[in-house]
Write a protein that holds these residues in place. Structure first.
Motif, PDB file in Angstrom:
ATOM      1  N   UNK A  84       9.673 -15.461 -15.406  1.00  0.00           N
ATOM      2  CA  UNK A  84       8.393 -15.356 -14.699  1.00  0.00           C
ATOM      3  C   UNK A  84       8.507 -14.445 -13.488  1.00  0.00           C
ATOM      4  N   UNK A  85       9.641 -14.488 -12.807  1.00  0.00           N
ATOM      5  CA  UNK A  85       9.824 -13.658 -11.613  1.00  0.00           C
ATOM      6  C   UNK A  85       9.727 -12.179 -11.974  1.00  0.00           C
ATOM      7  N   UNK A  86      10.390 -11.763 -13.047  1.00  0.00           N
ATOM      8  CA  UNK A  86      10.331 -10.357 -13.475  1.00  0.00           C
ATOM      9  C   UNK A  86       8.926  -9.973 -13.910  1.00  0.00           C
ATOM     10  N   UNK A  87       8.260 -10.896 -14.578  1.00  0.00           N
ATOM     11  CA  UNK A  87       6.894 -10.635 -15.049  1.00  0.00           C
ATOM     12  C   UNK A  87       5.951 -10.393 -13.870  1.00  0.00           C
ATOM     13  N   UNK A  88       5.966 -11.288 -12.900  1.00  0.00           N
ATOM     14  CA  UNK A  88       5.072 -11.151 -11.748  1.00  0.00           C
ATOM     15  C   UNK A  88       5.420  -9.897 -10.946  1.00  0.00           C
ATOM     16  N   UNK A  89       6.714  -9.638 -10.786  1.00  0.00           N
ATOM     17  CA  UNK A  89       7.131  -8.421 -10.079  1.00  0.00           C
ATOM     18  C   UNK A  89       6.615  -7.174 -10.791  1.00  0.00           C
ATOM     19  N   UNK A  90       6.689  -7.151 -12.112  1.00  0.00           N
ATOM     20  CA  UNK A  90       6.211  -5.995 -12.871  1.00  0.00           C
ATOM     21  C   UNK A  90       4.716  -5.790 -12.690  1.00  0.00           C
ATOM     22  N   UNK A  91       3.965  -6.878 -12.651  1.00  0.00           N
ATOM     23  CA  UNK A  91       2.518  -6.763 -12.447  1.00  0.00           C
ATOM     24  C   UNK A  91       2.215  -6.220 -11.047  1.00  0.00           C
ATOM     25  N   UNK A  92       2.969  -6.667 -10.032  1.00  0.00           N
ATOM     26  CA  UNK A  92       2.777  -6.134  -8.689  1.00  0.00           C
ATOM     27  C   UNK A  92       3.090  -4.642  -8.651  1.00  0.00           C
ATOM     28  N   UNK A  93       4.135  -4.229  -9.356  1.00  0.00           N
ATOM     29  CA  UNK A  93       4.473  -2.806  -9.410  1.00  0.00           C
ATOM     30  C   UNK A  93       3.392  -2.014 -10.133  1.00  0.00           C
ATOM     31  N   UNK A  94       2.799  -2.607 -11.169  1.00  0.00           N
ATOM     32  CA  UNK A  94       1.694  -1.959 -11.876  1.00  0.00           C
ATOM     33  C   UNK A  94       0.502  -1.760 -10.939  1.00  0.00           C
ATOM     34  N   UNK A  95       0.231  -2.774 -10.106  1.00  0.00           N
ATOM     35  CA  UNK A  95      -0.856  -2.656  -9.135  1.00  0.00           C
ATOM     36  C   UNK A  95      -0.575  -1.532  -8.137  1.00  0.00           C
ATOM     37  N   UNK A  96       0.665  -1.432  -7.691  1.00  0.00           N
ATOM     38  CA  UNK A  96       1.020  -0.360  -6.758  1.00  0.00           C
ATOM     39  C   UNK A  96       0.910   1.014  -7.415  1.00  0.00           C
ATOM     40  N   UNK A  97       1.253   1.096  -8.711  1.00  0.00           N
ATOM     41  CA  UNK A  97       1.096   2.363  -9.428  1.00  0.00           C
ATOM     42  C   UNK A  97      -0.375   2.760  -9.520  1.00  0.00           C
ATOM     43  N   UNK A 128       0.850  -1.190   0.000  1.00  0.00           N
ATOM     44  CA  UNK A 128       0.000   0.000   0.000  1.00  0.00           C
ATOM     45  C   UNK A 128       0.890   1.246   0.000  1.00  0.00           C
ATOM     46  N   UNK A 129       0.815   2.099  -1.024  1.00  0.00           N
ATOM     47  CA  UNK A 129       1.678   3.287  -1.054  1.00  0.00           C
ATOM     48  C   UNK A 129       1.328   4.306   0.029  1.00  0.00           C
ATOM     49  N   UNK A 130       0.178   4.170   0.639  1.00  0.00           N
ATOM     50  CA  UNK A 130      -0.210   5.134   1.669  1.00  0.00           C
ATOM     51  C   UNK A 130       0.570   4.948   2.965  1.00  0.00           C
ATOM     52  N   UNK A 131       0.820   3.682   3.353  1.00  0.00           N
ATOM     53  CA  UNK A 131       1.453   3.462   4.651  1.00  0.00           C
ATOM     54  C   UNK A 131       2.485   2.340   4.649  1.00  0.00           C
ATOM     55  N   UNK A 132       2.776   1.752   3.483  1.00  0.00           N
ATOM     56  CA  UNK A 132       3.795   0.724   3.412  1.00  0.00           C
ATOM     57  C   UNK A 132       3.351  -0.657   3.834  1.00  0.00           C
ATOM     58  N   UNK A 133       2.066  -0.841   4.175  1.00  0.00           N
ATOM     59  CA  UNK A 133       1.590  -2.171   4.558  1.00  0.00           C
ATOM     60  C   UNK A 133       1.536  -3.093   3.347  1.00  0.00           C
ATOM     61  N   UNK A 134       1.845  -4.379   3.572  1.00  0.00           N
ATOM     62  CA  UNK A 134       1.648  -5.375   2.520  1.00  0.00           C
ATOM     63  C   UNK A 134       0.168  -5.737   2.488  1.00  0.00           C
ATOM     64  N   UNK A 135      -0.439  -5.618   1.312  1.00  0.00           N
ATOM     65  CA  UNK A 135      -1.872  -5.872   1.166  1.00  0.00           C
ATOM     66  C   UNK A 135      -2.170  -7.306   0.758  1.00  0.00           C
ATOM     67  N   UNK A 136      -1.190  -7.960   0.160  1.00  0.00           N
ATOM     68  CA  UNK A 136      -1.396  -9.323  -0.309  1.00  0.00           C
ATOM     69  C   UNK A 136      -0.286  -9.694  -1.273  1.00  0.00           C
ATOM     70  N   UNK A 137      -0.465 -10.822  -1.933  1.00  0.00           N
ATOM     71  CA  UNK A 137       0.536 -11.338  -2.875  1.00  0.00           C
ATOM     72  C   UNK A 137      -0.159 -11.724  -4.164  1.00  0.00           C
ATOM     73  N   UNK A 138       0.453 -11.359  -5.297  1.00  0.00           N
ATOM     74  CA  UNK A 138       0.019 -11.874  -6.593  1.00  0.00           C
ATOM     75  C   UNK A 138       0.990 -12.983  -6.976  1.00  0.00           C
TER      76      UNK A 138
END
Length: 439
Positions: free
Chosen positions: A204-217, A181-191
């Protein structure tokens, strides 16, 4: 591979899958037997295995916690902060995962599986592994895996075959990345993207990481939208004021200010209410609710805080906080992973640390002073005069207490900072340590 080399996924993917699996099984069996393996597991996997051995997770017993009921699962889905992101995650993951014989899995911050989609055959395999909707895949429940381990490590992790601690999961590969969560740094879950072990691919690791970063954006976009709405409400109010004041959202992010330089964020107490409140970065403030946030009006009459007690709580595995108490008020703030590391190191050194020493403590590289100074600047925004510099330290009149986990090995388990790693290996059984800053 050399005797003292460490396994990496690029080497494994270049091998025959069956050979890779046998290699990892030998490494795991030797480790569990207390022997030195021919090659070492990757650090993130080795750290996880040590946690599993310490916590008594049985590597040969498939232990599964009870599934959520349909009603419980639906309630968790509806209240999950990841629910609004589901269409984007589906678009980014499901079609590719299906074609690659994978499934997409999304968990909450506790490791409960809330959503699961993808290749039908792989879904049936997942059922046999207990990788089902409502299942609890926290690391301390089912061992090293692509959901529970990223939650502890707070970074993307790919777990292949016998890297899973529990033997029944060895036919599987899972790749998970935490969403923060960009508001307070809490982990909200895992994709997570998972499938049979013969689908191993290091990309696959880079792909999943990129999707998580997209979600955070996307979450950051939502944050900016809420701040714009708060700004439209607060601007007319602030325009009529002559003193220092600012409008902040419930997480302390600033929408508008008057009478003072703009700041990105103010650290608020956990339980903020209308009335008078003491905030270290601002001093005494009068607090008034606004739609979508708070109006903080700084009291221009200084109030001495008196004798200050600072309690740094790092006793829990994924939640760290700082509590400040004195004659004026008591204030508490949850810490990000980096700031928990930083303040822990400062609490260990009451006389203070230079930027170079802190860089060595945190990164093992005394030249990274620019990064340290930037982080210290962020910390001082919410601690104000409670944090001194030249050298960096807690205020001289503050009494600092560190609340440690019962087992030192549970100290900031995500951290790879040399100073934190050294603290974990100390023989102290844990508990509380007190050190008045400046002694």
């Amino acid at each position: 591979m050399n005797k003292d080399s460490t396994i990496d996924l690029a080497r494994l993917s270049a091998m025959d899958v069956a050979h890779s699996s046998r290699l990892l099984k030998g490494v795991r069996d030797a480790t569990l037997s207390g022997l030195r393996p021919r090659v070492r597991p990757r650090p993130v996997i080795g750290d996880s295995w040590r946690r599993m051995l310490r916590d008594g997770v049985d590597p040969d017993l498939d232990v599964r916690a009870g599934l959520l009921t349909a009603e419980e699962l639906e309630e968790k889905r509806q209240t999950s902060p990841l629910f609004p992101l589901l269409p984007m995650l589906r678009e980014a993951l499901v079609a590719v995962a299906d074609a690659a014989q994978h499934i997409m899995v999304i968990s909450d911050a506790d490791g409960r599986i809330l959503w699961r989609e993808g290749h039908p055959g792989v879904l049936r395999m997942a059922d046999r592994l207990g990788f089902q909707l409502g299942a609890h895949w926290a690391e301390d429940v089912v061992g090293t895996n692509g959901i529970g381990t990223p939650l502890v490590a707070r970074r993307p992790v790919q777990v292949f075959s016998a890297e899973h601690f529990v033997q029944s999961q060895h036919p599987w590969i899972c790749t998970g990345a935490p969403i923060t969560d960009p508001r307070d740094g809490r982990v909200l879950g895992v994709v997570d993207v998972s499938g049979p072990m013969d689908t191993l691919h290091p990309a696959t690791l880079s792909w999943v990481h990129s999707v998580a970063q997209l979600a955070e954006a996307r979450l950051r976009e939502q944050l900016q939208g809420s701040l714009e709405r708060l700004r439209s409400v607060a601007a007319p109010v602030l325009a009529r004021m002559s003193g220092r004041a600012l409008a902040v959202d419930p997480f302390g992010w600033t929408a508008a200010v008057t009478g003072m330089p703009p700041v990105d964020r103010v650290a608020l107490p956990k339980s903020l209410a209308e009335g008078c409140c003491w905030i270290p970065a601002l001093g005494a403030c009068n607090v008034t609710p606004l739609p979508g946030g708070w109006l903080l009006m700084v009291d221009e009459e200084p109030r001495p805080l008196g004798a200050t007690r600072i309690a740094l709580d790092v006793s829990r595995p994924r939640r760290w906080s700082l509590e400040v108490s004195g004659a004026a008020a008591t204030w508490a703030h949850e810490l990000s992973p980096r700031h928990a590391e930083l303040l822990f190191v400062l609490a260990l050194h009451p006389a203070g640390r230079s930027a170079s020493a802190l860089a060595d403590d945190l990164f093992g590289d005394g030249t990274r002073t620019v990064t340290v100074r930037a982080e210290m600047s962020r910390v001082r925004r919410y601690l104000g005069a409670l944090l001194a510099h030249r050298p960096y330290r807690f205020a001289d009149d503050a009494n600092v207490t560190i609340h440690l986990p019962d087992d030192p090995r549970d100290l900031l388990p995500h951290s790879v900072a040399p100073a934190v790693s050294a603290a974990r290996t100390r023989s102290s059984p844990g508990g509380d340590q007190s050190s008045p800053a400046g002694d």
